[in-house]
Design an enzyme around this catalytic site. Structure first.
Site, mmCIF file in Angstrom:
data_model
loop_
_atom_site.group_PDB
_atom_site.id
_atom_site.type_symbol
_atom_site.label_atom_id
_atom_site.label_comp_id
_atom_site.label_asym_id
_atom_site.label_seq_id
_atom_site.Cartn_x
_atom_site.Cartn_y
_atom_site.Cartn_z
ATOM 1 C CE LYS A 250 34.612 -8.457 12.319
ATOM 2 N NZ LYS A 250 34.605 -7.157 13.038
ATOM 3 C CG ASP B 170 36.168 -7.114 16.528
ATOM 4 O OD1 ASP B 170 36.237 -7.300 17.765
ATOM 5 O OD2 ASP B 170 35.161 -7.420 15.854
ATOM 6 C CE LYS C 293 32.040 -9.325 14.774
ATOM 7 N NZ LYS C 293 32.481 -8.138 15.547
#
EC number: 4.1.2.4
Length: 259
Positions: free
Chosen positions: A167, A102, A201
């Site tokens: 995300k 990430d 996400k």
């Protein structure tokens, strides 16, 4: 099965169970890995700092849950625009054995008008991840971008540069995942026609079974009920797990974490 029970079971299996605190230790990461194995199924992943990947791998294998993936973070949480550092951190995370990375998008550069550095940074990290069969999630920090146009632009740039997931947040700023930002980001996935290959996400601020139900409902509304599987949807959270388990008849709903 009530709607909340059903959505809670879905959400649990989509969790990236997270600890990203300055005082993290091997013991805390081991405990997190134990929590990822629940009476109603395993979380999708654990999300930890890179240095803890080896102990997490050992723990997950030892408890019979090798399918729980290991995610980590790079360029985190600051989202600076130094491509070489972000790439070096991403390569190091891959070397530690991460299944997923990430990376924080250089959101301040975008706010200042620089779109190119975000594309170049994500693409460099994507190339490194793709070579190692590692999934790349890009954190755009919606609570700092604030404006819909910037949230949309960061999402578009990340996807064009190869993001496997977009995300919302690091969980380290005052405003993290919101239903509004979630809808904007998933609309970009829809509008770009990439829902087969790009996931979403929300992270930070998804704390209760009801929160998770609300976020899943947006995905179901945009893509249908079958889209939000672990390849297309994750929750970045920790305290959420206790709430989901309580809803599913396990535990008291209390958690030691606020993420």
């Amino acid at each position: 099965m009530t709607d909340l029970t059903a959505s809670s079971l879905r959400a649990l299996k989509l969790m990236d169970l997270t600890t990203l605190n300055d005082d993290d230790t091997n013991e805390k990461v081991i405990a997190l890995c134990h929590q990822a194995k629940t009476p109603v199924g395993n979380t999708a992943a654990v999300c930890i700092y890179p240095r803890f990947i080896p102990i997490a791998r050992k723990t997950l294998n030892a408890q019979g849950t090798p399918d729980v993936r290991i995610a980590t973070v790079t360029n985190f949480p600051h989202g600076n625009d130094d491509i070489e550092i972000a790439l070096a951190e991403t390569r190091a995370a891959i070397a530690y054995g991460a299944d997923e990375v990430d990376v924080v998008f250089p959101y301040r550069a975008l706010i200042a008008g620089n779109e190119q550095v975000g594309f170049d940074l994500v693409k460099a990290c994507k190339d490194a991840c793709a070579a190692a069969n590692v999934l790349l999630k890009v954190i755009i920090e919606t609570g700092e971008l604030k404006e819909e146009a910037l949230i949309r632009k960061a999402s578009e740039i990340s996807i064009k540069a190869g993001a496997d997931f977009i995300k919302t947040s690091t969980g380290k700023v005052p405003v993290n995942a919101t239903p509004e930002s979630a809808r904007i980001m998933m609309e970009v996935i829809r509008d770009m026609g990439v829902s087969k290959t790009v996931g979403f996400k929300p992270a930070g601020g998804v704390r209760t079974a009801e929160d998770a139900q609300q976020f899943l409902a947006i995905a179901d509304d945009l893509f249908g009920a079958d889209w939000a599987d672990s390849r297309h949807y994750r929750f970045g959270a920790s305290s959420l797990l206790a709430s989901l388990l309580k809803t599913l008849g396990h535990g008291d709903g209390k958690s030691a974490s606020a993420y």
